[in-house]
Design an enzyme around this catalytic site. Sequence first.
Site, PDB file in Angstrom:
ATOM      1  N   HIS A 111      -5.245  46.446  42.641  1.00 56.88           N
ATOM      2  CA  HIS A 111      -4.449  45.917  44.113  1.00 56.88           C
ATOM      3  C   HIS A 111      -5.459  46.593  45.146  1.00 56.88           C
ATOM      4  CE1 HIS A 111      -1.773  43.110  45.901  1.00 56.88           C
ATOM      5  NE2 HIS A 111      -1.567  43.946  46.821  1.00 56.88           N
ATOM      6  N   ASP A 116       5.901  47.751  49.985  1.00 59.61           N
ATOM      7  CA  ASP A 116       6.539  46.348  49.869  1.00 59.61           C
ATOM      8  C   ASP A 116       6.362  45.483  48.608  1.00 59.61           C
ATOM      9  OD1 ASP A 116       7.487  46.923  52.350  1.00 59.61           O
ATOM     10  OD2 ASP A 116       5.637  45.967  53.234  1.00 59.61           O
ATOM     11  N   GLU A 151      11.451  47.571  59.103  1.00 54.11           N
ATOM     12  CA  GLU A 151      10.071  47.197  59.476  1.00 54.11           C
ATOM     13  C   GLU A 151      10.109  46.147  60.536  1.00 54.11           C
ATOM     14  OE1 GLU A 151       7.676  45.811  55.942  1.00 54.11           O
ATOM     15  OE2 GLU A 151       8.124  47.742  54.865  1.00 54.11           O
TER      16      GLU A 151
END
Length: 524
Positions: free
Chosen positions: A92, A153, A264
């Site tokens: 990723h 997340d 957030e």
Amino acid sequence: MEVAMVCTRVNLLILILSLCSPYKFIQSPMDFGPLNLLPTTTTASSDFGRILFHSPSAVLKPQAPRDISLLLSFLSASPLGKVTVAARGAGHSIHGQAQALDGIVVEMSSLPSEIEFYREGDVSYADVGGGIMWIELLEQSLKLGLAPRSWTDYLYLTIGGTLSNAGISGQTFKHGPQISNVLLLEVVTGRGEIVTCSPTKDAELFNAVLGGLGQFGIITRARILLQEAPQKVKWVRAFYDDFATFTKDQELLVSMPDLVDYVEGFIVLNEQSLHSSSIAFPANFDFNPDFGTKNSPKIYYCVEFAVHDYQNKNINVEQVVEVISRQMSHIASHLYSVEVSYFDFLNRVRMEEMSLRNSGLWEVHHPWLNMFVPRAGISNFRDLLMDSISPDNFEGLILIYPLLRHKWDTNTSVVLPDSGSTDQVMYAVGILRSANPDDGCSHHCLQELLLRHRRLAAAAASGFGAKQYLAHHPTPAGWRRHFGRRWERFADRKARFDPRCILGPGQGIFPRDSSSNGAFASYS
């Protein structure tokens, strides 16, 4: 056993000779016994960013940490060439950080996937392999009513991968990053040594590896701190049309860790940014903002917070949210909430991923930029950001939320902005944009977006001391500026734990100098 070891060592020597030769002997699948070394694969030469594609000469699928140790021991002791090694988790990364051009990629997912749970007094923890994904740990720990305290997340990332960076999300203000919630590590250093380290045992290696960008060792196992898991989460969103009020309320929320469990926020640039991140919320919630015109755009902001509902603690979550919201200054009547399971809340990005995959919009270019911005510079950063994007056609998400410095251990390798005062607040900013080639974002378009991000990052660094997170710098000199006064310690750790500069070539921090048998290259 001894015969197998001898065969493995001979095969490794053949591999190293092959890689160091100007001729490429690895042209077809090869079986290196238990090491299972294979030729280049497509996955090993790409990542989520889809920006760089560097092909390795071989891929190692280790069955145990000892296999990695054998490989690195041979490479560290070999006088031949300059073969490099990169550990690859879920792939990723954005800028090829887990790639190894003409080197060897270690596929961490092939390591054993056992997860073991323990309790000592009031402390619960899990011992988990470095190649296991956080979603796997969550699924197993919830069966015991437990869960890690700090998250990212997106959960389809490996334990070792996020610990090599920091691991941040909306819980970071309360529990610190993931690297602040680790009790022990098993690491294979660049020398090939397998070392078990902790804050009290081989602490220098422990601190170096956490946030160390894969430069000092490969994390093969980690001990992760756990806590009681709530059954449900009250997930709340409030909207704003003023940036100062938006950040003020975020800072209010992180000052209430006894009530708030997650904070957030994001910028609402257009209809797409309003609804693409609202899958868990009602599609028809009563917020229809006027985004203005292309020449005169109107920007909004959303604060997002959550309160855990343990249900067995006799706490009225609705009343807690009411107490919190009465102190906030959002647009009148624009506060919305949903109740979801703890698992669904933590796994929220997976829903967005599946939606994007179904639309063919997941496997596209991701020219992302993540920054740590001092509190004093966040307003200026917002202005720089808005000067560099077009709100009407921006595709993606822009996250902005506060972190607290005292939750970070400065002995680790993570680089934070220097604080000129006692101010504990800094901001994480994530410009998570997508660039779809099918919609006209060709190579030239992608390079232009990357150039804008480099200029934005440079202006923020020179203007108010912002630092890149998940950093990418095209030159060693850029990395040296990134580390600043922490550079000498970082370089000293490299010399101690990976003196041949074998590990993490994709980061581009320590280029190898073949004239000195792989020692540090000289640069400024």
